[in-house]
Motif scaffolding. Structure first.
Motif, PDB file in Angstrom:
ATOM      1  N   TYR A 104      36.954  47.844  47.814  1.00 41.39           N
ATOM      2  CA  TYR A 104      36.390  49.140  48.145  1.00 41.39           C
ATOM      3  C   TYR A 104      36.268  49.969  46.877  1.00 41.39           C
ATOM      4  CZ  TYR A 104      37.794  47.534  52.763  1.00 41.39           C
ATOM      5  OH  TYR A 104      37.954  46.787  53.893  1.00 41.39           O
ATOM      6  N   GLU A 105      35.191  50.731  46.787  1.00 46.98           N
ATOM      7  CA  GLU A 105      34.958  51.547  45.609  1.00 46.98           C
ATOM      8  C   GLU A 105      34.628  52.977  46.008  1.00 46.98           C
ATOM      9  OE1 GLU A 105      35.523  50.797  42.641  1.00 46.98           O
ATOM     10  OE2 GLU A 105      35.521  48.604  42.548  1.00 46.98           O
ATOM     11  N   ILE A 106      35.333  53.911  45.374  1.00 44.07           N
ATOM     12  CA  ILE A 106      35.062  55.331  45.558  1.00 44.07           C
ATOM     13  C   ILE A 106      33.981  55.755  44.569  1.00 44.07           C
ATOM     14  CG2 ILE A 106      36.041  57.650  45.375  1.00 44.07           C
ATOM     15  CD1 ILE A 106      38.759  56.366  46.141  1.00 44.07           C
ATOM     16  N   TRP A 136      40.794  52.540  42.099  1.00 40.72           N
ATOM     17  CA  TRP A 136      40.915  51.297  42.861  1.00 40.72           C
ATOM     18  C   TRP A 136      42.090  51.395  43.834  1.00 40.72           C
ATOM     19  CZ3 TRP A 136      44.825  47.493  42.963  1.00 40.72           C
ATOM     20  CH2 TRP A 136      44.486  46.315  43.634  1.00 40.72           C
ATOM     21  N   SER A 191      41.235  53.750  46.699  1.00 42.15           N
ATOM     22  CA  SER A 191      40.285  53.221  47.667  1.00 42.15           C
ATOM     23  C   SER A 191      40.958  52.421  48.765  1.00 42.15           C
ATOM     24  CB  SER A 191      39.248  52.341  46.961  1.00 42.15           C
ATOM     25  OG  SER A 191      39.836  51.123  46.518  1.00 42.15           O
ATOM     26  N   TRP A 233      42.631  59.583  51.167  1.00 46.63           N
ATOM     27  CA  TRP A 233      42.498  60.602  50.123  1.00 46.63           C
ATOM     28  C   TRP A 233      43.684  61.563  50.136  1.00 46.63           C
ATOM     29  CZ3 TRP A 233      42.247  65.841  51.252  1.00 46.63           C
ATOM     30  CH2 TRP A 233      42.003  66.188  52.580  1.00 46.63           C
ATOM     31  N   LEU A 287      32.682  56.166  50.044  1.00 44.21           N
ATOM     32  CA  LEU A 287      33.313  54.857  49.943  1.00 44.21           C
ATOM     33  C   LEU A 287      32.298  53.756  50.191  1.00 44.21           C
ATOM     34  CD1 LEU A 287      36.248  53.739  49.514  1.00 44.21           C
ATOM     35  CD2 LEU A 287      36.354  53.464  51.996  1.00 44.21           C
ATOM     36  N   TYR A 319      34.652  59.477  51.958  1.00 43.65           N
ATOM     37  CA  TYR A 319      36.056  59.126  51.725  1.00 43.65           C
ATOM     38  C   TYR A 319      36.934  60.364  51.739  1.00 43.65           C
ATOM     39  CZ  TYR A 319      40.309  57.741  49.258  1.00 43.65           C
ATOM     40  OH  TYR A 319      41.626  57.523  48.915  1.00 43.65           O
TER      41      TYR A 319
END
Length: 545
Positions: free
Chosen positions: A404-406, A448, A451, A455, A496, A522
């Motif tokens: 997963y990437e923010i 990382w 993610s 939050w 996200l 996110y």
């Protein structure tokens, strides 16, 4: 050997009873340690103001103020940092510059003990005040190795190989002990965690894709068949739980162990960006070797030089202390210390206490991994904890099950959003993942971790959004660019994505390294009202909120 306490202490701590056959491995290790320290400070100097500066994401001044309010005078022990004097931008940059200068001295073998002390003080000053940006095991590994190296390094301004001051057995063992624990404890936690992927030998099937900062080489390895991934999972456990015990076997087994683990570490460096961690483990591995082996491996043209340097060091030492000495092996240290037996006893007592303290703390923590309920004194362990010089290790106890990437985005109208480009972590599907280690992009790395959770657990995300609303230059320096050069965006949000490596066929057709899917908001989308207040305009609705 005489096992009386005094004789045993001299055998462990006195260079006259030292590991005199480890001069070249020590020289290599200390030069490499200087390079690692330099890489740590070099990466920090470009990030430190955005991370913990006065206008950064997690200001060190705010953190230290809270520590002072909570602990009073004990704050100096539990947060050992020079930033108590000042946490402004100039002080932060100065710590990095002094650390880099000291690292260069260490790399060039100039005043190694003083350089090591300066590196340690500067790095622990950052680590103690950086909060979430310094919670990595690699930071503890470097501080532990750097502190023990103070007792391992030779004295003097230009000691060369330090023939007159070989390393003590105790300091050598503790560095080897750290190397052993990094491997063994990582193996133990993989089994103790109950992680089914390790038990089923599927832990490596998506490892190259889901790690913090993949590399393009990892993309290719990811597409190898399952039997390869199962074999590497098995080999990882075999190495960490079994092979590393060869450290305690006779010489030939230690050397064999080195030639197995070194290619293994190089493979990890090429397939994942774990900052300076693997470089440090590589450097510690050289302490498995001895002078005899390394002299046999160096090019023939270097052997006369090394041999003459060893002899020259001995001659210089003897002439400097006793011009009329008839025997080359006579030691000034023995004569000088014998005239001050009280000082010698105090010195050995303090060194023995410090190294023994580290050994107890590290051993106790390793035992607690194996037997958590075992009652051992905890005060010595807790007292050393703020300095990160006696650590517990355990890498990849649980494997990440998705990538997963923010992504941070800004907007002028709340409808059209533009992404802030990252420097290192995956974002553009057409861009191949790079190889950055030992450089450590702490901001990208921490995102990382964020993610994988909510939050609310990672305040760096919302804090970054707030700073982007004002185009804060220090925080923007953590990104590769700013899509809002003229004025700040009216709204900022964090979204996200889920990422996967493309298949070989997809890459042939599209040229893309990644495919991704948008998952939603996110963290809250925020705006700044005319009165300066920050207000949320949209809240995330996923389970990760």
């Amino acid at each position: 050997m005489d096992w009386a306490p005094a004789s045993a202490a001299r055998w462990l701590l006195d260079s006259e009873h030292s590991a005199s056959d480890r001069l070249i491995p020590r020289w290599i290790f200390l030069r490499w340690l200087g390079f690692i320290y330099f890489s740590a400070f070099f990466s920090l100097i470009f990030q430190i103001r955005g991370l913990i500066g006065p206008e950064g994401i997690l200001p060190a001044g705010d953190y230290l103020q809270a520590v002072a309010h909570s602990l009073g005078h004990a704050r100096f022990w539990y947060a050992p940092t020079l930033l108590w004097f000042s946490s402004g931008s100039h002080m932060l940059v100065a710590i990095c510059c002094v650390g880099m200068a000291a690292a260069v001295l260490l790399a060039f073998n100039l005043w190694p003990r003083g350089a090591l002390a300066a590196c340690f003080v500067c790095f622990v000053s950052f680590v103690s005040a950086a909060g979430d940006f310094s919670g990595y095991q690699s930071d503890g590994m470097l501080l532990e190795a750097g502190f023990i190296a103070l007792f391992f390094a030779p004295p003097g301004f230009r000691p060369r190989l330090g023939v007159a001051h070989p390393p003590s057995r105790a300091s050598l063992f503790l560095l080897q002990w750290e190397w052993f624990r990094i491997y063994f404890e990582s193996g133990v936690v993989k089994i103790a965690s109950g992680e089914p992927q390790w038990r089923n030998m599927t832990a490596m099937d998506e490892y190259y894709q889901n790690g913090p900062l993949p590399t393009w080489i990892g993309w290719y390895l990811q597409h190898l068949p399952h039997w390869f991934h199962a074999s590497t999972a098995y080999a990882t456990l075999a190495l960490e739980l079994g092979l590393v015990w060869m450290l305690f076997l006779p010489r030939r087994w230690r050397i064999l162990c080195f030639f197995i683990v070194t290619p293994w570490q190089i493979g990890i460096i090429l397939t994942a960006n774990y900052t300076f961690l693997n470089y440090l483990v590589l450097a510690l591995g050289f302490l498995l070797l001895d002078d005899r082996l390394l002299l046999s491996l160096v090019p023939r043209r270097w052997k006369p030089y090394l041999g003459s340097q060893l002899k020259a060091d001995r001659v210089i030492e003897v002439r400097a202390t006793d011009p009329g000495a008839a025997e080359l092996g006579s030691s000034s240290k023995t004569r000088n210390l014998s005239t001050h037996p009280q000082l010698t006893a105090i010195k050995f007592s303090l060194i023995g206490l410090m190294l023994g303290w580290i050994f107890y703390s590290t051993t106790a923590q390793m035992i607690w991994i194996l037997w958590p309920s075992l009652k051992l004194p905890t005060t010595p362990v807790e007292a050393l904890d703020p300095f990160r010089i006696a650590n517990r290790y355990g890498l990849f106890a649980v494997m990440t099950r998705g990538r997963y990437e923010i992504e941070f985005q800004g907007s002028e109208d709340g409808q059209t959003w533009e992404a802030y480009p990252f420097r290192y972590k995956p974002q553009d599907p057409s861009k191949p993942p790079g190889i950055y280690a030992p450089y450590q992009p702490r901001f990208d790395w921490n995102l990382w971790f964020a993610s994988l959770g909510s939050w609310r657990q990672y305040p760096i995300v919302l804090s970054t959004e707030i700073q982007l609303l004002s185009n804060d230059s220090d925080v923007l320096a953590l990104f590769a660019g700013n899509p809002f050069l003229h004025e700040p965006p009216r709204q900022v949000r964090a979204v996200l994505w889920q990422y996967w490596f493309t298949t070989a066929e997809e890459k042939r057709k599209t040229g893309l390294w990644w495919r991704r899917q948008f998952l939603g908001l996110y963290a809250p989308a925020i705006t700044r009202d005319t009165d300066g207040r920050i207000r949320a305009v949209e809240w995330p609705t996923s389970a990760r909120q």
